[in-house]
Design a protein around this motif. Structure first.
Motif, PDB file in Angstrom:
ATOM      1  N   ARG A   1       1.472  -2.342  -8.586  1.00 16.97           N
ATOM      2  CA  ARG A   1       1.241  -2.505  -7.148  1.00 16.97           C
ATOM      3  C   ARG A   1       1.056  -1.156  -6.470  1.00 16.97           C
ATOM      4  O   ARG A   1       0.166  -0.981  -5.636  1.00 16.97           O
ATOM      5  CB  ARG A   1       2.408  -3.251  -6.497  1.00 16.97           C
ATOM      6  CG  ARG A   1       2.325  -4.748  -6.608  1.00 16.97           C
ATOM      7  CD  ARG A   1       3.356  -5.377  -5.699  1.00 16.97           C
ATOM      8  NE  ARG A   1       4.705  -4.923  -6.026  1.00 16.97           N
ATOM      9  CZ  ARG A   1       5.578  -5.593  -6.761  1.00 16.97           C
ATOM     10  NH1 ARG A   1       5.250  -6.776  -7.231  1.00 16.97           N
ATOM     11  NH2 ARG A   1       6.766  -5.107  -7.017  1.00 16.97           N
ATOM     12  N   GLN A   2       1.886  -0.181  -6.831  1.00 14.99           N
ATOM     13  CA  GLN A   2       1.767   1.147  -6.239  1.00 14.99           C
ATOM     14  C   GLN A   2       0.428   1.778  -6.590  1.00 14.99           C
ATOM     15  O   GLN A   2      -0.222   2.392  -5.739  1.00 14.99           O
ATOM     16  CB  GLN A   2       2.900   2.052  -6.717  1.00 14.99           C
ATOM     17  CG  GLN A   2       4.241   1.695  -6.146  1.00 14.99           C
ATOM     18  CD  GLN A   2       5.355   2.533  -6.755  1.00 14.99           C
ATOM     19  OE1 GLN A   2       5.154   3.245  -7.728  1.00 14.99           O
ATOM     20  NE2 GLN A   2       6.542   2.436  -6.173  1.00 14.99           N
ATOM     21  N   THR A   3      -0.011   1.621  -7.823  1.00 12.09           N
ATOM     22  CA  THR A   3      -1.296   2.168  -8.248  1.00 12.09           C
ATOM     23  C   THR A   3      -2.430   1.527  -7.469  1.00 12.09           C
ATOM     24  O   THR A   3      -3.350   2.215  -7.000  1.00 12.09           O
ATOM     25  CB  THR A   3      -1.496   1.945  -9.757  1.00 12.09           C
ATOM     26  OG1 THR A   3      -0.392   2.537 -10.454  1.00 12.09           O
ATOM     27  CG2 THR A   3      -2.790   2.556 -10.245  1.00 12.09           C
ATOM     28  N   GLU A   4      -2.378   0.213  -7.300  1.00 10.80           N
ATOM     29  CA  GLU A   4      -3.427  -0.485  -6.555  1.00 10.80           C
ATOM     30  C   GLU A   4      -3.427  -0.065  -5.090  1.00 10.80           C
ATOM     31  O   GLU A   4      -4.494   0.105  -4.489  1.00 10.80           O
ATOM     32  CB  GLU A   4      -3.236  -1.994  -6.689  1.00 10.80           C
ATOM     33  CG  GLU A   4      -3.546  -2.508  -8.085  1.00 10.80           C
ATOM     34  CD  GLU A   4      -3.205  -3.972  -8.262  1.00 10.80           C
ATOM     35  OE1 GLU A   4      -2.730  -4.608  -7.289  1.00 10.80           O
ATOM     36  OE2 GLU A   4      -3.406  -4.478  -9.369  1.00 10.80           O
ATOM     37  N   GLU A   5      -2.238   0.112  -4.508  1.00  5.94           N
ATOM     38  CA  GLU A   5      -2.169   0.551  -3.116  1.00  5.94           C
ATOM     39  C   GLU A   5      -2.760   1.944  -2.955  1.00  5.94           C
ATOM     40  O   GLU A   5      -3.463   2.217  -1.983  1.00  5.94           O
ATOM     41  CB  GLU A   5      -0.719   0.532  -2.634  1.00  5.94           C
ATOM     42  CG  GLU A   5      -0.173  -0.865  -2.414  1.00  5.94           C
ATOM     43  CD  GLU A   5       1.313  -0.866  -2.082  1.00  5.94           C
ATOM     44  OE1 GLU A   5       1.918   0.221  -1.985  1.00  5.94           O
ATOM     45  OE2 GLU A   5       1.868  -1.957  -1.925  1.00  5.94           O
ATOM     46  N   ARG A   6      -2.485   2.819  -3.891  1.00 10.45           N
ATOM     47  CA  ARG A   6      -3.042   4.174  -3.825  1.00 10.45           C
ATOM     48  C   ARG A   6      -4.564   4.136  -3.922  1.00 10.45           C
ATOM     49  O   ARG A   6      -5.255   4.876  -3.223  1.00 10.45           O
ATOM     50  CB  ARG A   6      -2.479   5.044  -4.950  1.00 10.45           C
ATOM     51  CG  ARG A   6      -1.064   5.479  -4.719  1.00 10.45           C
ATOM     52  CD  ARG A   6      -0.589   6.423  -5.796  1.00 10.45           C
ATOM     53  NE  ARG A   6       0.849   6.515  -5.758  1.00 10.45           N
ATOM     54  CZ  ARG A   6       1.645   6.390  -6.790  1.00 10.45           C
ATOM     55  NH1 ARG A   6       1.150   6.184  -7.995  1.00 10.45           N
ATOM     56  NH2 ARG A   6       2.936   6.495  -6.658  1.00 10.45           N
ATOM     57  N   LYS A   7      -5.076   3.274  -4.792  1.00  8.58           N
ATOM     58  CA  LYS A   7      -6.534   3.157  -4.922  1.00  8.58           C
ATOM     59  C   LYS A   7      -7.145   2.674  -3.611  1.00  8.58           C
ATOM     60  O   LYS A   7      -8.184   3.163  -3.187  1.00  8.58           O
ATOM     61  CB  LYS A   7      -6.887   2.184  -6.052  1.00  8.58           C
ATOM     62  CG  LYS A   7      -6.674   2.740  -7.430  1.00  8.58           C
ATOM     63  CD  LYS A   7      -7.067   1.714  -8.470  1.00  8.58           C
ATOM     64  CE  LYS A   7      -6.793   2.194  -9.872  1.00  8.58           C
ATOM     65  NZ  LYS A   7      -7.091   1.151 -10.880  1.00  8.58           N
ATOM     66  N   LEU A   8      -6.491   1.707  -2.989  1.00 13.60           N
ATOM     67  CA  LEU A   8      -7.027   1.175  -1.736  1.00 13.60           C
ATOM     68  C   LEU A   8      -6.909   2.178  -0.597  1.00 13.60           C
ATOM     69  O   LEU A   8      -7.762   2.232   0.279  1.00 13.60           O
ATOM     70  CB  LEU A   8      -6.292  -0.113  -1.351  1.00 13.60           C
ATOM     71  CG  LEU A   8      -6.599  -1.326  -2.220  1.00 13.60           C
ATOM     72  CD1 LEU A   8      -5.698  -2.484  -1.820  1.00 13.60           C
ATOM     73  CD2 LEU A   8      -8.054  -1.718  -2.110  1.00 13.60           C
ATOM     74  N   GLN A   9      -5.860   2.987  -0.604  1.00 16.98           N
ATOM     75  CA  GLN A   9      -5.649   3.930   0.490  1.00 16.98           C
ATOM     76  C   GLN A   9      -6.530   5.160   0.405  1.00 16.98           C
ATOM     77  O   GLN A   9      -6.947   5.685   1.420  1.00 16.98           O
ATOM     78  CB  GLN A   9      -4.183   4.359   0.530  1.00 16.98           C
ATOM     79  CG  GLN A   9      -3.279   3.258   1.002  1.00 16.98           C
ATOM     80  CD  GLN A   9      -1.819   3.653   0.949  1.00 16.98           C
ATOM     81  OE1 GLN A   9      -1.478   4.733   0.482  1.00 16.98           O
ATOM     82  NE2 GLN A   9      -0.957   2.770   1.411  1.00 16.98           N
TER      83      GLN A   9
ATOM     84  N   GLU B   1     -19.358   8.717  -5.570  1.00 16.23           N
ATOM     85  CA  GLU B   1     -19.413   7.550  -6.432  1.00 16.23           C
ATOM     86  C   GLU B   1     -18.572   6.392  -5.900  1.00 16.23           C
ATOM     87  O   GLU B   1     -18.799   5.255  -6.232  1.00 16.23           O
ATOM     88  CB  GLU B   1     -18.908   7.917  -7.844  1.00 16.23           C
ATOM     89  CG  GLU B   1     -19.789   8.913  -8.565  1.00 16.23           C
ATOM     90  CD  GLU B   1     -21.150   8.334  -8.899  1.00 16.23           C
ATOM     91  OE1 GLU B   1     -22.147   9.058  -8.773  1.00 16.23           O
ATOM     92  OE2 GLU B   1     -21.216   7.140  -9.255  1.00 16.23           O
ATOM     93  N   GLY B   2     -17.576   6.718  -5.056  1.00 19.23           N
ATOM     94  CA  GLY B   2     -16.650   5.691  -4.601  1.00 19.23           C
ATOM     95  C   GLY B   2     -17.251   4.740  -3.604  1.00 19.23           C
ATOM     96  O   GLY B   2     -16.811   3.626  -3.491  1.00 19.23           O
ATOM     97  N   GLY B   3     -18.234   5.168  -2.807  1.00 22.09           N
ATOM     98  CA  GLY B   3     -18.860   4.270  -1.853  1.00 22.09           C
ATOM     99  C   GLY B   3     -18.126   4.207  -0.535  1.00 22.09           C
ATOM    100  O   GLY B   3     -18.399   3.338   0.262  1.00 22.09           O
ATOM    101  N   GLY B   4     -17.181   5.077  -0.275  1.00 17.72           N
ATOM    102  CA  GLY B   4     -16.492   5.087   1.019  1.00 17.72           C
ATOM    103  C   GLY B   4     -15.316   4.149   1.028  1.00 17.72           C
ATOM    104  O   GLY B   4     -15.031   3.454   0.074  1.00 17.72           O
ATOM    105  N   ASP B   5     -14.607   4.142   2.170  1.00 16.10           N
ATOM    106  CA  ASP B   5     -13.449   3.280   2.323  1.00 16.10           C
ATOM    107  C   ASP B   5     -13.891   1.852   2.564  1.00 16.10           C
ATOM    108  O   ASP B   5     -14.867   1.587   3.250  1.00 16.10           O
ATOM    109  CB  ASP B   5     -12.591   3.732   3.509  1.00 16.10           C
ATOM    110  CG  ASP B   5     -11.887   5.056   3.230  1.00 16.10           C
ATOM    111  OD1 ASP B   5     -11.668   5.343   2.044  1.00 16.10           O
ATOM    112  OD2 ASP B   5     -11.569   5.767   4.207  1.00 16.10           O
ATOM    113  N   VAL B   6     -13.130   0.933   2.016  1.00 16.00           N
ATOM    114  CA  VAL B   6     -13.388  -0.478   2.222  1.00 16.00           C
ATOM    115  C   VAL B   6     -12.237  -1.012   3.046  1.00 16.00           C
ATOM    116  O   VAL B   6     -11.094  -0.916   2.660  1.00 16.00           O
ATOM    117  CB  VAL B   6     -13.475  -1.220   0.869  1.00 16.00           C
ATOM    118  CG1 VAL B   6     -13.667  -2.699   1.092  1.00 16.00           C
ATOM    119  CG2 VAL B   6     -14.571  -0.644   0.012  1.00 16.00           C
ATOM    120  N   GLN B   7     -12.557  -1.592   4.206  1.00 11.19           N
ATOM    121  CA  GLN B   7     -11.524  -2.142   5.068  1.00 11.19           C
ATOM    122  C   GLN B   7     -11.839  -3.601   5.323  1.00 11.19           C
ATOM    123  O   GLN B   7     -12.887  -3.929   5.862  1.00 11.19           O
ATOM    124  CB  GLN B   7     -11.480  -1.388   6.396  1.00 11.19           C
ATOM    125  CG  GLN B   7     -11.104   0.067   6.229  1.00 11.19           C
ATOM    126  CD  GLN B   7     -11.176   0.816   7.555  1.00 11.19           C
ATOM    127  OE1 GLN B   7     -11.633   0.271   8.556  1.00 11.19           O
ATOM    128  NE2 GLN B   7     -10.731   2.053   7.537  1.00 11.19           N
TER     129      GLN B   7
END
Length: 118
Positions: free
Chosen positions: A83-91, A98-104
Protein backbone atom coordinates in the motif's frame (compact mmCIF):
# COMPACT_ATOMS: atom_id res chain seq x y z
CA UNK A 1 0.67 -29.41 40.29
CA UNK A 2 2.53 -32.68 40.18
CA UNK A 3 1.42 -34.64 37.14
CA UNK A 4 3.97 -37.42 37.58
CA UNK A 5 1.63 -39.46 39.81
CA UNK A 6 -1.50 -38.99 37.69
CA UNK A 7 -2.90 -42.09 36.05
CA UNK A 8 -2.56 -42.43 32.30
CA UNK A 9 -6.32 -42.96 31.95
CA UNK A 10 -6.90 -39.52 33.47
CA UNK A 11 -4.55 -37.84 31.03
CA UNK A 12 -6.26 -39.62 28.16
CA UNK A 13 -9.64 -38.39 29.44
CA UNK A 14 -8.25 -34.85 29.22
CA UNK A 15 -7.31 -35.28 25.55
CA UNK A 16 -10.67 -34.47 23.94
CA UNK A 17 -11.73 -31.45 26.04
CA UNK A 18 -8.22 -30.04 25.92
CA UNK A 19 -7.97 -30.40 22.14
CA UNK A 20 -11.43 -28.91 21.59
CA UNK A 21 -10.56 -25.93 23.78
CA UNK A 22 -7.29 -25.33 21.99
CA UNK A 23 -8.85 -25.72 18.53
CA UNK A 24 -11.64 -23.27 19.29
CA UNK A 25 -9.25 -20.65 20.59
CA UNK A 26 -6.36 -20.94 18.15
CA UNK A 27 -8.26 -19.12 15.41
CA UNK A 28 -10.18 -16.65 17.53
CA UNK A 29 -9.94 -12.94 16.91
CA UNK A 30 -10.15 -12.34 20.67
CA UNK A 31 -6.58 -11.69 21.78
CA UNK A 32 -7.28 -12.56 25.42
CA UNK A 33 -8.72 -15.97 24.51
CA UNK A 34 -5.78 -16.66 22.21
CA UNK A 35 -3.29 -15.76 24.96
CA UNK A 36 -5.07 -18.02 27.45
CA UNK A 37 -5.00 -20.86 24.93
CA UNK A 38 -1.26 -20.36 24.50
CA UNK A 39 -0.81 -20.46 28.29
CA UNK A 40 -2.76 -23.72 28.39
CA UNK A 41 -0.65 -25.17 25.59
CA UNK A 42 2.57 -24.19 27.37
CA UNK A 43 1.29 -25.64 30.65
CA UNK A 44 0.68 -28.97 28.91
CA UNK A 45 4.04 -28.91 27.16
CA UNK A 46 5.91 -28.27 30.42
CA UNK A 47 4.51 -31.40 32.09
CA UNK A 48 6.41 -34.48 30.83
CA UNK A 49 3.55 -36.91 31.48
CA UNK A 50 1.00 -34.77 29.65
CA UNK A 51 3.44 -33.99 26.87
CA UNK A 52 4.19 -37.67 26.26
CA UNK A 53 0.52 -38.69 26.19
CA UNK A 54 -0.45 -35.77 23.91
CA UNK A 55 2.60 -35.76 21.65
CA UNK A 56 0.71 -36.02 18.34
CA UNK A 57 -1.84 -33.39 19.34
CA UNK A 58 0.85 -30.96 20.47
CA UNK A 59 2.61 -31.44 17.14
CA UNK A 60 -0.60 -30.50 15.36
CA UNK A 61 -1.11 -27.40 17.50
CA UNK A 62 2.39 -26.03 16.94
CA UNK A 63 1.65 -24.67 13.44
CA UNK A 64 -1.68 -23.24 14.59
CA UNK A 65 -0.29 -21.36 17.56
CA UNK A 66 3.21 -20.48 16.40
CA UNK A 67 3.46 -20.47 12.62
CA UNK A 68 0.04 -19.06 11.68
CA UNK A 69 0.41 -15.85 13.73
CA UNK A 70 3.88 -15.35 12.26
CA UNK A 71 2.57 -15.85 8.73
CA UNK A 72 -0.37 -13.52 9.32
CA UNK A 73 1.95 -10.86 10.71
CA UNK A 74 4.19 -11.26 7.68
CA UNK A 75 1.24 -10.98 5.30
CA UNK A 76 0.00 -7.86 7.06
CA UNK A 77 3.45 -6.29 6.79
CA UNK A 78 3.65 -7.17 3.10
CA UNK A 79 0.21 -5.67 2.44
CA UNK A 80 1.14 -2.48 4.31
CA UNK A 81 4.39 -2.21 2.36
CA UNK A 82 2.54 -2.72 -0.92
CA UNK A 83 0.00 0.00 0.00
CA UNK A 84 2.80 2.42 0.86
CA UNK A 85 4.55 1.68 -2.44
CA UNK A 86 1.35 2.26 -4.39
CA UNK A 87 0.68 5.51 -2.54
CA UNK A 88 4.17 6.75 -3.32
CA UNK A 89 3.68 5.91 -7.00
CA UNK A 90 0.42 7.82 -7.06
CA UNK A 91 1.84 10.81 -5.19
CA UNK A 92 5.01 11.41 -7.14
CA UNK A 93 6.20 8.42 -9.07
CA UNK A 94 4.50 9.41 -12.32
CA UNK A 95 6.55 12.55 -13.01
CA UNK A 96 8.89 12.91 -15.97
CA UNK A 97 8.72 12.54 -19.74
CA UNK A 98 7.85 8.86 -19.70
CA UNK A 99 5.44 9.10 -16.77
CA UNK A 100 2.82 11.18 -18.57
CA UNK A 101 2.26 13.65 -15.73
CA UNK A 102 0.15 13.41 -12.61
CA UNK A 103 -3.11 11.55 -12.76
CA UNK A 104 -5.86 12.91 -10.54
CA UNK A 105 -9.18 11.16 -10.32
CA UNK A 106 -8.44 9.16 -13.48
CA UNK A 107 -8.12 12.32 -15.65
CA UNK A 108 -4.82 13.21 -17.25
CA UNK A 109 -4.27 16.99 -17.31
CA UNK A 110 -3.56 18.51 -20.74
CA UNK A 111 0.06 19.32 -21.57
CA UNK A 112 1.02 22.90 -20.82
CA UNK A 113 1.16 25.10 -23.91
CA UNK A 114 4.42 26.78 -24.86
CA UNK A 115 4.71 30.44 -23.81
CA UNK A 116 3.49 32.99 -26.34
CA UNK A 117 6.26 35.01 -28.03
CA UNK A 118 6.28 38.75 -27.07
Amino acid sequence: HQWDNVRTTFTQCLRQPLCITLLRNCTTSDAAAFQLAIKLLVAVMVQPKLRSSLRAELGAFYPLFVLRPLEQGSRAQQAAHQRQTEERKLQGGGEGAEGGGDVQGGVVPPPSSPPNPP
